[in-house]
Design an enzyme around this catalytic site. Structure first.
Site, short mmCIF file in Angstrom:
data_model
loop_
_atom_site.label_atom_id
_atom_site.label_comp_id
_atom_site.label_asym_id
_atom_site.label_seq_id
_atom_site.Cartn_x
_atom_site.Cartn_y
_atom_site.Cartn_z
N ASP A 120 107.26 -66.13 21.07
CA ASP A 120 106.84 -67.13 22.03
C ASP A 120 106.91 -68.48 21.32
O ASP A 120 106.84 -68.55 20.10
CB ASP A 120 105.41 -66.82 22.48
N ASP A 294 105.39 -58.80 28.92
CA ASP A 294 104.55 -58.74 27.73
C ASP A 294 103.11 -59.01 28.13
O ASP A 294 102.87 -59.70 29.11
CB ASP A 294 104.97 -59.79 26.70
N CYS A 332 99.45 -36.65 28.93
CA CYS A 332 100.02 -37.63 28.01
C CYS A 332 100.48 -36.96 26.73
O CYS A 332 99.80 -36.08 26.18
CB CYS A 332 98.95 -38.68 27.70
N CYS A 334 101.15 -38.58 23.84
CA CYS A 334 100.97 -39.43 22.66
C CYS A 334 100.20 -38.67 21.59
O CYS A 334 99.50 -37.69 21.88
CB CYS A 334 100.26 -40.73 23.03
N CYS A 337 96.42 -38.02 22.36
CA CYS A 337 96.08 -37.01 23.36
C CYS A 337 96.46 -35.61 22.92
O CYS A 337 95.88 -34.63 23.37
CB CYS A 337 96.73 -37.36 24.69
N HIS A 362 97.46 -44.76 22.20
CA HIS A 362 97.53 -44.18 23.53
C HIS A 362 97.95 -45.22 24.56
O HIS A 362 98.80 -44.95 25.42
CB HIS A 362 96.20 -43.56 23.94
#
Lengths: 417, 422
Positions: A120, A294, A332, A334, A337, A362
């Site tokens: 940015d 974003d 999930c 991930c 999890c 997560h």
């Protein structure tokens, strides 16, 4: 630098009629390959090819403000499937400063991230740190919160810092005004942003390696937005961001400005909607034609114990999860999890910072998976059905659907059931 | 303990004191073993501080024994009781041996709350008082592979009276006997090992008495309590430790509680200690420092040149390594302070030649930046490096014992970097 456009071999007759492969420059830092376009909404699924790797869009880009993603290693981020994340010019320009980062082989070298980076310009800090700043035609004057020194962030300086950072996508310095501000300041900022865009384009030392994106301003005023769009799209930039939204404005105004913008942005260039990260907002704005997003929200809220799930969010620190031995989301995949229960994470919050990292992992996984699913549904021509399912999962009943989302989706031919 | 599977196999005993060997038969199936001298994997509620599985498993090999403590666990008792399947499963732990101590060695707790029948631990919500009954109930829900018996170790202040020290020995023995009674009649604790705890403050006679009496009980090994860093000076610690060890059977392991500094570890090993709690890397991490002390005693002269590990650590260290009795958080000369501006543009890894994830991927300048900007990743990366460095030190220690080089290692570790320009 213009972007290279490639048209995918899909069923869209318009596209196959065009069959144009425009390679404007021999070395292009950005190529957008449109794989599929939703026949109902304005959504697209693309491959965005950048210097470090290819990015599948629509994409959510996690924010690593100070050259790190809040407790997550670059390996973990890679493992989650992230191909692009953000760094912030203002913060990094202050600490550790562009010279040091240049010595470290750019921000990629400094943080050891091998995939893509978007920086940015520092413009948003004008709004978020407004007590410390003053805007003139020259640039933005900041008073450093660290040592009280005054710094001028001009378009040239911002681009210079970003050149040192070496990001794959750089943002122009724009004159940012809070979306809740009205009156002549908004118009002034819009015009100035155009002038600053031109200064940024001139100042870019690495156009063949770093892509400078323009940022459409104009606040919530359709005429101003349109004027800005007309001007900025005449500039030869590889991509466009839609800025000045995702502040405190009404969602009804927000989506109208988004769709107005995408209506007037070139099809062949990526559209980046800045500061948007709530799941519903992402899905709707993909339908309105945006490719990149974003937001600090998913990573920030994680540190407070808030886990994002398809039906909203789960406050892991809340007493009700103390004896809940299910994972955050049993669907999930991930790492969090797959191994830990809500109860363990709840307990861990009392003992160690790692609890935050588990939730951060997560939440990033949730966002990236959501975008993957969106993309897949566009590619398979079933994005409208995806939207229906998504909304049903997210809200207990139809009358709880946010009206702005209903309206926005209706505007692109999706009537929510 | 009849039927105890834990067995210490000694391969060397040096000068009748320091031992090299393997602690076998660990874990529910007796399949795990831990080399000694060795240290345990320090955790908060089963999590190595700052680390998740991905980051934890960049460390290899990991010590096979994971330490948890009742200070972290006690407040979650009813959750564990409802869960039923034990702490290891609750925490999603990898395949590891679970050892449960009473206190957190890195978090000294307030004194004055111990009674004849109770000890107290401090959870996030405040003080939790434990009777033996409560203590044992906790052990049944935790289902560790091995735990230390309930003990009164509040003797580490130098104002502790002789009477108080005597009480701590008496109480600890009484607690041990009660614990063993419950233990032996509990189906849930079948196959679980118990360590007795030797107390006695800084009073030699009490130490000997505690050791003798504890050794009479059917325990699998011994914890030495009340000698933690900052409680007694090194010389006295060694004197007391030696006296205690004379009373303990050779074939049972000895765990020194609350000692983690490399120099103190070396002295304790020399005196006959086998096991240590691995909390020191965590303390170093919390002060933003990286362990950097040298433990390489290979004779290669080229290596010595590489080891020109530059400067003395920045600021705040004392010359002869005396520890401030009040403050275990003070920096030692085994580490570098990465917040120092000298590291701002230092593009070397934390330690040359270190194979940890942090040193393979990042430079000191980046760690400096993370610390200055208060970023969470600093803790993650430092914890990885410090844990790796510390556990490598124990590897070097074992090798030194195997090759009769303990003196050389001690000199190298204590030498301080400036002396390494040899």
């Amino acid at each position: 630098m213009a972007a290279t456009i490639e048209c995918g071999t899909d069923t869209n007759t318009l596209v196959s009629n065009m069959s144009v492969k425009k390679a404007v420059e021999a070395t292009s830092a950005l190529t957008l390959r449109i794989l599929a376009e939703c026949p109902v909404t304005k959504a697209r699924a693309c491959d965005l090819i950048l210097p470090h790797s290819s990015v599948s869009t629509p994409v959510f880009m996690p924010v690593g403000t100070q050259g790190t993603l809040k407790g997550i290693t670059v390996d973990q981020l890679e493992g989650l499937g992230c191909h692009i994340c953000l760094g912030n010019t203002y913060h990094l320009g202050m600490r550790p400063g562009p010279d040091l980062i240049e010595k470290a082989n750019g921000l990629h070298g400094f943080m050891n991230w091998k995939r893509n980076l978007l920086t940015d310009s520092g413009g948003f800090q004008m709004v978020s740190l407004v007590e410390l700043s003053e805007v003139t035609e020259e640039g933005v004057k900041f008073r450093s919160p660290y040592d009280g020194k005054e710094i001028l962030l001009s378009p040239e300086k911002s681009i210079s810092i970003q050149n040192s950072l070496g990001s794959d996508i750089m943002m122009q310095l724009d004159d940012v005004v809070s979306s809740t501000v009205t009156g002549p300041r908004v118009e002034e900022a819009m015009h100035r942003s155009i002038r600053w865009l031109d200064r940024c384009i001139s100042a870019n030392k690495n156009p063949d390696k770093q892509n400078l994106f323009a940022i459409i301003q104009g606040g919530l005023n359709a005429d101003l937005r349109k004027a800005c769009l007309d001007e900025m799209t005449q500039r030869n930039v590889p991509g466009f961001a839609i800025g000045g939204l995702s502040g405190g404005e009404e969602k009804d105004d927000f989506w109208r400005m988004v769709t107005l913008s995408t209506d007037h942005l070139p099809r062949e260039k990526p559209r980046y909607l800045m500061g948007v990260g709530y799941a519903v907002d992402l899905v709707v704005c993909v339908a309105l034609g945006c490719d990149m997003f974003d937001c600090v929200f998913p990573t920030r809220t994680a540190r407070f114990g808030s886990a994002l799930v398809p039906w909203g969010s789960l406050q892991v620190k809340h007493k009700q999860y103390a004896k809940d031995f299910q994972p955050i989301d049993s669907d999930c995949q991930c790492p969090t999890c797959k191994r830990h229960s809500r109860a363990y994470l709840h307990a861990l919050f009392k003992s160690d910072t790692a609890a935050m990292h588990h939730i951060t992992i997560h939440n990033i996984s949730y966002q990236l998976t959501l975008m993957n699913s969106v993309r897949q549904s566009i590619v398979e021509g079933r994005f409208p059905q995806f939207i229906q399912t998504f909304m049903k999962r997210m809200f207990p009943s139809r009358d709880q659907y946010p009206s702005w989302a209903v309206d926005a989706l209706a505007s692109v031919n999706v009537t929510l059931e | 303990m009849s039927g105890s599977r834990m067995k210490l196999e000694l391969t060397r005993v040096v000068q009748g004191r320091s031992r090299l060997g393997v602690l076998k038969g660990l874990g529910k199936t007796g399949q795990h073993s831990l080399e000694v001298p060795g240290c345990l994997l320090y955790t908060h509620l089963g999590t190595v501080p700052h680390l998740t599985q991905d980051t934890l498993h960049t460390l290899s090999p990991l010590p096979c024994v994971t330490q948890v403590n009742l200070s972290n666990i006690a407040e979650h008792r009813d959750v564990l009781e409802e869960f039923k399947d034990g702490f290891r499963k609750f925490a999603g732990l990898h395949d590891t041996v679970l050892y449960c101590s009473l206190h957190d060695p890195a978090a000294p707790c307030p004194t004055g709350y111990t009674t004849n029948k109770t000890v107290s631990v401090w959870g996030s919500g405040g003080r939790i008082e434990l009777t033996v009954a409560k203590f044992m109930a906790l052990q049944k829900t935790v289902q560790a592979d091995w735990y230390q018996s309930m003990a009164d170790g509040e003797t580490w202040q130098n104002t502790t009276s002789r009477k108080r020290v005597r009480k701590s020995v008496d109480r600890t023995l009484a607690h041990l006997d009660e614990c063993l009674l419950v233990h032996q009649s509990s189906q849930e604790l079948k196959g679980v090992e118990v360590f007795g705890v030797v107390e006695g403050g800084d009073i030699l006679e009490e130490r000997i008495r505690s050791a003798r009496e504890t050794a009479k009980r059917p325990v699998a090994g011994f914890c030495l309590d009340g000698l933690q860093t900052g409680s007694v000076d090194q010389a006295l610690r060694i004197q007391l430790t030696s006296a205690v060890i004379k009373e303990l059977p050779e074939y049972k392991p000895r765990l020194m509680q609350g000692v983690g500094r490399p120099d103190e570890v070396l002295d304790c090993v020399d005196a006959g200690v086998d096991l240590f709690e691995g909390f020191f890397p965590f303390q170093v991490t919390e002060r933003g420092c990286a362990l950097s002390f040298n433990f390489d005693i290979s004779p290669d002269p080229e290596r010595a040149v590489l080891d020109l590990n530059e400067e003395d650590p920045a600021g705040g260290t004392q010359e002869n390594g005396d520890v401030n009795l009040e403050d275990q958080t003070q920096m030692t000369h085994f580490e570098i302070n990465l917040k120092d501006t000298r590291y701002q543009d230092d593009f070397r890894p934390l330690v040359n030649g270190c194979g940890c994830y942090c040193c393979r991927n990042h430079k000191r300048a980046y760690l400096h930046h993370l610390l200055v900007t208060n970023e969470l990743l600093a803790g993650v990366l430092l914890m990885i490096h410090n844990t790796a460095h510390y556990h490598s030190f124990f590897g070097a220690l074992r090798e030194a014992l195997a090759n009769d080089k303990l003196d050389l290692l001690t000199r190298r570790v204590l030498g301080g970097r400036s002396k390494q320009k040899e």
